[in-house]
Design an enzyme around this catalytic site. Structure first.
Site, PDB file in Angstrom:
ATOM      1  N   ARG A   1      67.139  40.927 112.117  1.00 53.26           N
ATOM      2  CA  ARG A   1      67.889  40.402 113.267  1.00 53.26           C
ATOM      3  C   ARG A   1      68.096  38.899 113.110  1.00 53.26           C
ATOM      4  NH1 ARG A   1      65.208  39.898 117.156  1.00 53.26           N
ATOM      5  NH2 ARG A   1      63.214  40.683 116.404  1.00 53.26           N
TER       6      ARG A   1
ATOM      7  N   TYR B   1      72.897  45.499 110.130  1.00 54.07           N
ATOM      8  CA  TYR B   1      71.449  45.737 110.131  1.00 54.07           C
ATOM      9  C   TYR B   1      70.863  46.052 111.513  1.00 54.07           C
ATOM     10  CZ  TYR B   1      66.703  45.824 108.775  1.00 54.07           C
ATOM     11  OH  TYR B   1      65.433  46.277 108.530  1.00 54.07           O
TER      12      TYR B   1
ATOM     13  N   LYS C   1      68.222  47.155 120.882  1.00 53.20           N
ATOM     14  CA  LYS C   1      67.838  45.880 121.483  1.00 53.20           C
ATOM     15  C   LYS C   1      68.928  45.361 122.429  1.00 53.20           C
ATOM     16  CE  LYS C   1      63.774  45.769 119.808  1.00 53.20           C
ATOM     17  NZ  LYS C   1      63.410  45.819 118.470  1.00 53.20           N
TER      18      LYS C   1
ATOM     19  N   HIS D   1      59.856  45.344 125.712  1.00 50.76           N
ATOM     20  CA  HIS D   1      59.675  45.586 124.270  1.00 50.76           C
ATOM     21  C   HIS D   1      58.264  46.132 124.080  1.00 50.76           C
ATOM     22  CE1 HIS D   1      59.692  43.736 119.937  1.00 50.76           C
ATOM     23  NE2 HIS D   1      60.215  44.929 119.922  1.00 50.76           N
TER      24      HIS D   1
ATOM     25  N   SER E   1      57.961  41.775 117.385  1.00 46.30           N
ATOM     26  CA  SER E   1      58.455  42.552 116.257  1.00 46.30           C
ATOM     27  C   SER E   1      57.473  42.477 115.090  1.00 46.30           C
ATOM     28  CB  SER E   1      59.808  42.013 115.822  1.00 46.30           C
ATOM     29  OG  SER E   1      60.694  42.052 116.919  1.00 46.30           O
TER      30      SER E   1
ATOM     31  N   CYS F   1      54.427  43.507 114.863  1.00 46.17           N
ATOM     32  CA  CYS F   1      53.062  43.118 115.245  1.00 46.17           C
ATOM     33  C   CYS F   1      52.220  44.318 115.668  1.00 46.17           C
ATOM     34  CB  CYS F   1      53.104  42.065 116.343  1.00 46.17           C
ATOM     35  SG  CYS F   1      53.685  40.475 115.732  1.00 46.17           S
TER      36      CYS F   1
ATOM     37  N   ASP G   1      58.837  51.232 120.818  1.00 50.98           N
ATOM     38  CA  ASP G   1      59.589  49.969 120.813  1.00 50.98           C
ATOM     39  C   ASP G   1      60.122  49.544 122.177  1.00 50.98           C
ATOM     40  OD1 ASP G   1      60.459  47.857 119.003  1.00 50.98           O
ATOM     41  OD2 ASP G   1      62.502  48.520 119.404  1.00 50.98           O
TER      42      ASP G   1
ATOM     43  N   ARG H   1      62.697  49.451 106.573  1.00 50.45           N
ATOM     44  CA  ARG H   1      62.458  50.319 107.748  1.00 50.45           C
ATOM     45  C   ARG H   1      62.742  51.778 107.449  1.00 50.45           C
ATOM     46  NH1 ARG H   1      61.227  47.695 112.953  1.00 50.45           N
ATOM     47  NH2 ARG H   1      61.117  45.507 112.381  1.00 50.45           N
TER      48      ARG H   1
HETATM   49  P1  GTP Z   1      58.993  46.369 115.484  1.00 51.91           P
HETATM   50  O1  GTP Z   1      59.498  47.717 115.065  1.00 51.91           O
HETATM   51  O2  GTP Z   1      59.522  45.258 114.620  1.00 51.91           O
HETATM   52  O3  GTP Z   1      59.216  46.061 116.926  1.00 51.91           O
HETATM   53  O4  GTP Z   1      57.420  46.297 115.113  1.00 51.91           O
HETATM   54  P2  GTP Z   1      56.061  46.994 115.582  1.00 51.91           P
HETATM   55  O5  GTP Z   1      55.442  46.177 116.658  1.00 51.91           O
HETATM   56  O6  GTP Z   1      56.263  48.445 115.861  1.00 51.91           O
HETATM   57  O7  GTP Z   1      55.128  46.807 114.291  1.00 51.91           O
HETATM   58  P3  GTP Z   1      54.419  47.865 113.345  1.00 51.91           P
HETATM   59  O8  GTP Z   1      53.459  48.774 114.054  1.00 51.91           O
HETATM   60  O9  GTP Z   1      55.456  48.512 112.523  1.00 51.91           O
HETATM   61  O10 GTP Z   1      53.520  46.914 112.416  1.00 51.91           O
HETATM   62  C1  GTP Z   1      54.049  45.898 111.627  1.00 51.91           C
HETATM   63  C2  GTP Z   1      53.099  45.553 110.526  1.00 51.91           C
HETATM   64  O11 GTP Z   1      51.812  45.199 111.032  1.00 51.91           O
HETATM   65  C3  GTP Z   1      52.895  46.694 109.543  1.00 51.91           C
HETATM   66  O12 GTP Z   1      52.897  46.170 108.240  1.00 51.91           O
HETATM   67  C4  GTP Z   1      51.533  47.217 109.910  1.00 51.91           C
HETATM   68  O13 GTP Z   1      50.886  47.804 108.808  1.00 51.91           O
HETATM   69  C5  GTP Z   1      50.797  45.963 110.404  1.00 51.91           C
HETATM   70  N1  GTP Z   1      49.765  46.313 111.413  1.00 51.91           N
HETATM   71  C6  GTP Z   1      49.914  47.161 112.467  1.00 51.91           C
HETATM   72  N2  GTP Z   1      48.753  47.291 113.151  1.00 51.91           N
HETATM   73  C7  GTP Z   1      47.849  46.511 112.534  1.00 51.91           C
HETATM   74  C8  GTP Z   1      46.455  46.234 112.759  1.00 51.91           C
HETATM   75  O14 GTP Z   1      45.819  46.732 113.677  1.00 51.91           O
HETATM   76  N3  GTP Z   1      45.860  45.354 111.906  1.00 51.91           N
HETATM   77  C9  GTP Z   1      46.543  44.788 110.871  1.00 51.91           C
HETATM   78  N4  GTP Z   1      45.885  43.951 110.075  1.00 51.91           N
HETATM   79  N5  GTP Z   1      47.848  45.032 110.607  1.00 51.91           N
HETATM   80  C10 GTP Z   1      48.491  45.881 111.426  1.00 51.91           C
HETATM   81  C1  SPV Z   2      62.441  44.541 116.084  1.00 52.34           C
HETATM   82  O1  SPV Z   2      62.882  43.637 115.346  1.00 52.34           O
HETATM   83  O2  SPV Z   2      61.726  44.305 117.089  1.00 52.34           O
HETATM   84  C2  SPV Z   2      62.736  45.957 115.772  1.00 52.34           C
HETATM   85  C3  SPV Z   2      63.716  46.249 114.714  1.00 52.34           C
HETATM   86  O3  SPV Z   2      62.200  46.840 116.422  1.00 52.34           O
HETATM   87  S1  SPV Z   2      65.368  46.039 115.270  1.00 52.34           S
HETATM   88  O4  SPV Z   2      65.851  47.318 115.764  1.00 52.34           O
HETATM   89  O5  SPV Z   2      66.148  45.620 114.089  1.00 52.34           O
HETATM   90  O6  SPV Z   2      65.421  45.062 116.317  1.00 52.34           O
HETATM   91 MN    MN Z   3      61.030  46.003 118.136  1.00 47.44          MN
END
Ligand code: GTP
Ligand code: SPV
Ligand code: MN
Length: 595
Positions: A76, A204, A213, A233, A255, A257, A282, A374
């Site tokens: 983004r 993207y 979003k 979010h 994002s 996290c 999400d 992704r």
């Molecule tokens: P968006 O889709 O961007 O909104 O992200 P999200 O908040 O769903 O993040 P996601 O769960 O995909 O995690 C992002 C990254 O953080 C990945 O590489 C995970 O492996 C890592 N991660 C998730 N949970 C943990 C955790 O508890 N500890 C650590 N060290 N890393 C984590």
């Molecule tokens: C984020 O960036 O928080 C996502 C991926 O969940 S996107 O749909 O590209 O915003």
């Molecule tokens: Mn997101």
């Protein structure tokens, strides 16, 4: 010039708008999507012939495809995202703004003829359940077959949306063209007064899937404020205890996290009998229910998740759901046409094709998969989906978690004293930036409610709305801050994370029921080591202790940064949050003097 196919709708608002947009964009063809399986097969065929999708080995991953985006278009672009309300003040200091008439004029220039030689797909979709009174209908006009196929997975797409719309003109008007994919001519623009989104120059994720979003957060948050609800979010999960008690939690993390991972958590063996099931990863829409509790629902129908870091060890449910019918974007390809990314199980294959299509060898300095690569899959693929995901009422939540990536300062888990204090902690929360947006990674920025890039109006007013919601909810959920990302002096994470986050969830649920102890710090309640169930935890006791630590000096600095943030937000910041800041500052000073 466009050859307009007879629209499969008698809705004149819709057909007139589609004609008007087609006259401007000048596609060679207009294709109305019905959402059928035949159509999916046809669109996939078109995408494969055009080189937009590559079939993976269907004996390994049936129904799955690979896609590579333009290397300048992998995340983004917040600096190119605008909220064009009539006045700049309505958009506030955290959104880019331009006067609507000026922006429309500029964008018309970019859309003029942008679809020449291409197909304009008319993609009707519903955010929310088709039978929910709260669902929103949108139509996205796009020249990207990738976008059409992704929305088909991410939302209820096709005839179902046209049926729901009927003759009404109450639909979001989304216009999207990849155009020449030039970042200097890229704009993602919201016109809340017109229920309109125009996006040009990017193919993207969140820039191009306007349902996600753009509509379900930025536009929805704008409407939610006027209508008394929240668009957030957040992930949404169901926790069942060994005694069979079922509770729901939502959590707002920025994002990349950890939302997808927490939503799909598999408890460690010591938590035998506990079960976590997913409702969303999400976006959550929250409304006050008739029984006075806060109800949450996921308006999406799929997951668009971060690939790197996903493995059988970290997220087994995600690995299972990716076994079939998935689209992978910007991951690496194995020689036998399967996918790979950093953090997947086992050692890296010796040779890969990287996300840019270049040969890659094990030990190479650059990652093979883009850090923001992704996957797209349907909710139904998740082996641990909650059955209540299809309940139009939503589910009543017991607690709201907020958190981000903080290498210092923020303890593993912190319970707020009350709603106002919780809104303060979330509204001033900081997190280190990730690859999900363009720009530097690892820079600490304030990200209120993990929603900084997604609130479609003035941030101070949004925080006021959160405070007012608290007053209106007769039985409000408790608010907690969590941080899985605190680091030790060796730079390593102190807390093992992933499945072990169950230990923090259990404490949170027990706190909601008044069943477990805590230590009061000047900034909130944290667990003592003895308040957590740490059986078989793969971490040193000293590291756990350090992850829970409250440090007066770190928090003095934190309070200073929070003050700067409130000043930056300006005059609309609620007075209650300024007073809350002063109260915390005073408590910290007392703690410093008294020890
Ligand atoms: P968006 O889709 O961007 O909104 O992200 P999200 O908040 O769903 O993040 P996601 O769960 O995909 O995690 C992002 C990254 O953080 C990945 O590489 C995970 O492996 C890592 N991660 C998730 N949970 C943990 C955790 O508890 N500890 C650590 N060290 N890393 C984590
Ligand atoms: C984020 O960036 O928080 C996502 C991926 O969940 S996107 O749909 O590209 O915003
Ligand atoms: Mn997101």
């Amino acid at each position: 010039m466009a050859t307009t196919v007879a629209a499969p709708t008698t809705n004149v608002h819709l057909s007139r708008w589609v004609d008007e947009m087609a006259r401007m964009c000048k596609p060679d063809r207009v294709c109305w999507c019905d959402g059928s399986e035949d159509e999916r097969d046809r669109l996939i065929g078109e995408a494969v012939s055009a080189g937009v999708l590559t079939p993976l080995d269907h004996s390994k991953r049936p129904g799955s495809y690979y896609s590579r985006s333009n290397p300048n278009d992998v995340a983004r672009t917040e600096e190119l995202t605008f909220v064009c309300t009539p006045t700049r003040e309505e958009a506030g200091p955290t959104n880019n703004w331009m006067a609507p008439a000026e922006m429309y004029a500029k964008l018309r220039g970019l859309f003029d003829g942008a679809m020449t030689g291409r197909t304009m797909y008319v993609v009707p979709y519903i955010m929310g359940l088709p039978d929910s009174p709260f669902a929103k209908v949108g139509i996205e006009l796009t020249d990207s077959v990738y976008v059409a196929l992704n929305i088909r997975i991410m939302a209820r797409m096709g005839s179902v949306a046209l049926q729901r719309l009927g003759a009404s003109d109450d639909f979001n008007r989304g216009l999207h063209s990849v155009a020449d994919c030039d970042p200097s001519r890229r704009f993602i623009v919201h016109f809340p007064q017109d229920n309109t989104i125009w996006s040009v120059g990017s193919g993207y994720g969140g820039n191009a899937l306007l349902n996600k979003k753009c509509l379900a957060l930025r536009m929805a948050s704008y409407y939610a404020r006027n209508e008394g609800w929240l668009a957030e979010h957040m992930l949404l999960l169901e926790a069942t205890s060994p005694e069979g008690e079922v509770r729901y939690l939502s959590a707002g993390f920025p994002s990349a996290c950890g939302k997808t991972n927490l939503a799909m958590l598999v408890p460690p063996p010591a938590f035998d009998g506990w079960r976590i099931r997913t409702l969303g990863d999400d976006i959550v829409w929250l409304r006050i229910g008739e029984d006075g509790r806060l109800y949450a629902a996921n308006p999406e129908n799929g997951f668009f998740g971060v690939a790197p870091g996903t493995s059988t060890a970290t997220n087994p449910n995600a690995m299972k759901m990716l076994e079939h019918d998935a689209i992978f974007t910007n991951v690496a390809l194995t020689p036998d046409m399967d996918v790979w990314w950093e953090g997947m199980d086992g050692p890296a294959p010796e040779r890969l094709t990287d996300w840019r299509g270049r040969p890659w060898q094990r030990g190479s300095a650059e990652p093979a998969a883009h850090p923001n690569s992704r996957f797209t899959v349907a909710l139904d693929n998740n082996p641990a989906l909650s059955p209540f995901v299809n309940d139009p009422k939503g589910v009543p939540i017991s607690a709201i978690l907020f958190g981000g990536r903080r290498s210092t300062t923020v303890p593993l888990v912190l319970e707020s004293f009350n709603w106002t204090h919780g809104v303060y902690l979330a509204g001033t929360m900081g997190s280190e930036t990730t690859a999900a947006k363009t720009g530097a990674v690892g820079v600490l920025r304030r990200d209120p409610m993990a929603n900084l890039p997604f609130v479609g109006y003035d941030m101070g007013t949004y925080l006021q709305h959160w405070l007012e919601m608290g007053r209106r909810i007769p039985r409000p959920p408790r608010i907690f801050l969590v941080n899985w990302f605190r680091r030790g002096e060796d730079g390593k994470f102190l807390w093992p994370g992933f499945g072990d986050n169950m230990r923090a969830l259990q404490w949170i649920l027990d706190r909601c029921d008044g069943r477990v102890g805590a230590r009061e710090t000047p900034v909130g309640w944290t667990p003592r080591v003895s308040d957590l169930d740490l059986r078989d935890l793969p971490a040193r006791p000293a590291a756990v202790e350090a992850s829970l630590r409250f440090d007066v000096d770190e928090w003095r600095e934190e309070l200073r940064l929070q003050q700067e943030w409130l000043d930056h937000l300006g005059p609309t910041v609620p007075r209650a949050l300024r007073l809350q800041h002063d109260l915390l500052e005073e408590s910290l000073e007392t703690a410093r003097r008294v020890g």
